[in-house]
Write a protein that holds these residues in place. Structure first.
Motif, PDB file in Angstrom:
ATOM      1  N   LEU A 114       0.830  -1.210   0.000  1.00 57.10           N
ATOM      2  CA  LEU A 114       0.000   0.000   0.000  1.00 57.10           C
ATOM      3  C   LEU A 114       0.857   1.251   0.000  1.00 57.10           C
ATOM      4  O   LEU A 114       0.383   2.350  -0.307  1.00 57.10           O
ATOM      5  N   GLU A 115       2.146   1.113   0.381  1.00 57.84           N
ATOM      6  CA  GLU A 115       3.074   2.238   0.335  1.00 57.84           C
ATOM      7  C   GLU A 115       4.251   1.916  -0.588  1.00 57.84           C
ATOM      8  O   GLU A 115       5.399   2.272  -0.311  1.00 57.84           O
ATOM      9  N   ALA A 116       3.954   1.245  -1.680  1.00 58.43           N
ATOM     10  CA  ALA A 116       5.012   0.755  -2.559  1.00 58.43           C
ATOM     11  C   ALA A 116       5.951   1.859  -3.030  1.00 58.43           C
ATOM     12  O   ALA A 116       7.152   1.638  -3.217  1.00 58.43           O
ATOM     13  N   GLY A 117       5.427   3.050  -3.211  1.00 56.99           N
ATOM     14  CA  GLY A 117       6.258   4.149  -3.679  1.00 56.99           C
ATOM     15  C   GLY A 117       7.311   4.589  -2.679  1.00 56.99           C
ATOM     16  O   GLY A 117       8.278   5.261  -3.044  1.00 56.99           O
ATOM     17  N   GLU A 118       7.135   4.197  -1.411  1.00 58.11           N
ATOM     18  CA  GLU A 118       8.093   4.562  -0.368  1.00 58.11           C
ATOM     19  C   GLU A 118       9.234   3.559  -0.269  1.00 58.11           C
ATOM     20  O   GLU A 118      10.246   3.831   0.378  1.00 58.11           O
ATOM     21  N   GLY A 119       9.063   2.402  -0.877  1.00 64.54           N
ATOM     22  CA  GLY A 119      10.088   1.372  -0.796  1.00 64.54           C
ATOM     23  C   GLY A 119      10.941   1.314  -2.053  1.00 64.54           C
ATOM     24  O   GLY A 119      10.796   2.109  -2.981  1.00 64.54           O
ATOM     25  N   VAL A 120      11.868   0.355  -2.062  1.00 60.51           N
ATOM     26  CA  VAL A 120      12.705   0.077  -3.237  1.00 60.51           C
ATOM     27  C   VAL A 120      12.594  -1.410  -3.521  1.00 60.51           C
ATOM     28  O   VAL A 120      12.954  -2.233  -2.676  1.00 60.51           O
ATOM     29  N   PRO A 179       3.741 -11.846  -2.128  1.00 66.66           N
ATOM     30  CA  PRO A 179       3.312 -10.878  -3.136  1.00 66.66           C
ATOM     31  C   PRO A 179       2.984  -9.489  -2.621  1.00 66.66           C
ATOM     32  O   PRO A 179       3.010  -8.528  -3.399  1.00 66.66           O
ATOM     33  N   SER A 180       2.679  -9.334  -1.333  1.00 63.01           N
ATOM     34  CA  SER A 180       2.212  -8.032  -0.856  1.00 63.01           C
ATOM     35  C   SER A 180       3.254  -7.253  -0.084  1.00 63.01           C
ATOM     36  O   SER A 180       2.934  -6.307   0.618  1.00 63.01           O
ATOM     37  N   THR A 181       4.524  -7.636  -0.214  1.00 61.21           N
ATOM     38  CA  THR A 181       5.602  -6.872   0.389  1.00 61.21           C
ATOM     39  C   THR A 181       6.616  -6.504  -0.692  1.00 61.21           C
ATOM     40  O   THR A 181       7.014  -7.366  -1.483  1.00 61.21           O
TER      41      THR A 181
END
Length: 279
Positions: free
Chosen positions: A79-85, A133-135
């Motif tokens: 849900l915060e994929a844009g914050e991760g790499v 799949p969700s991380t």
């Protein structure tokens, strides 16, 4: 190769020189069985290896090196994929850079490799990464095999791979903050070129021609074989001459039985002529 020796024994023929029959562990995963035999003192003036390249004479082969690249990401919930790499996706620009390196290596291909279409191959053979799949995945790694041309040392290709990966990381926003780690492991071997007009290859060709009516074609391998061990450390000449294979390393790998029999006959004739028969 076993039945060539057996046929000579069953025919009651004695050979004037010793014949060493070696059965060793594989040569592609750093098994080093042939190297161990050579280190133990088992050497020869002529070496025949029945690689299933068909009735041809190996005159050259590439060098090969294995390495793996590990990439670290920044994990988070999707849900915060844009914050991760995403560590898996961060591998892609490195792979693309390595394929560009592959192109550069092939631009330097000279005889007898130049007729080949891209003789030096990069293969990305393993990729691992992620938890579920969700991380957004925190870690990923991929394993490669790269071929390099004779005249290039292992240390040279190692430096080129390291520089390639470092350059890809420096030009990528994600990777520049989390530089990848490269590890060379498992396998390394330099290539070689040898002349076809050496005595063992000339005699082997004559034996094949007498039984088939035609000359053996030269073979230039874009893979590696145990011939490298004898070329680098042995006293004699080594080549590959063997049966005809299909789907090597693939599903339904197989050899043509008739070509196995032909190889055995050629080997038996070669042994009689190379070693000489006792009167």
């Amino acid at each position: 190769m076993t039945y060539a020796v057996k046929a000579i024994e069953e025919a009651g023929m004695g050979l004037k020189a010793a014949v060493i029959l070696e059965g060793v562990v594989e040569e592609e995963c750093s098994g080093n069985g042939t190297l161990a035999c050579l280190a133990a003192g088992y050497d020869a003036d002529a070496v025949l290896i029945p690689e299933p390249f068909g009735p041809s004479l190996l005159i050259a082969q590439l060098g090969v090196a294995w390495f793996k690249v590990r990439v670290s990401g920044v994990p988070c919930h999707v849900l915060e994929a844009g914050e991760g790499v995403n560590a898996i996706e961060a591998c892609f620009p490195i792979m693309q850079a390595l394929h560009r390196l592959e192109n550069e290596i092939n631009e330097d291909a000279r005889p007898p490799f130049d007729p080949k279409n891209r003789p030096a191959h990069l293969n990305i053979g393993i990729i691992r990464g992620g938890d579920w799949p969700s991380t957004v995945p925190a870690e990923a790694e991929f394993h490669c095999r790269i071929g390099f041309l004779p005249g290039t040392t292992y240390e040279e290709i190692r430096r080129r791979v390291l520089a390639c990966v470092a350059g890809a990381a420096a030009n990528d926003r994600r990777l520049s903050k989390n530089p990848p780690r490269v590890e060379f492991y498992g396998f390394r071997s330099e290539g070689f070129i040898q002349k076809r007009d050496t005595l063992p290859l000339v005699l082997l060709n004559d034996c094949h021609k007498e039984l088939s009516g035609r000359d053996a074609l030269p073979y230039v391998s874009t893979a590696t074989t145990d011939a490298r061990v004898f070329h680098a450390y042995g006293r004699g000449i080594a080549t590959c001459f063997g049966p005809v294979a299909e789907n090597i390393h693939g599903a339904n790998e197989r050899v043509q039985i008739g070509s196995v029999l032909h190889t055995a006959k050629v080997y038996a004739l070669f042994l009689c002529r190379w070693c000489g028969l006792c009167s």
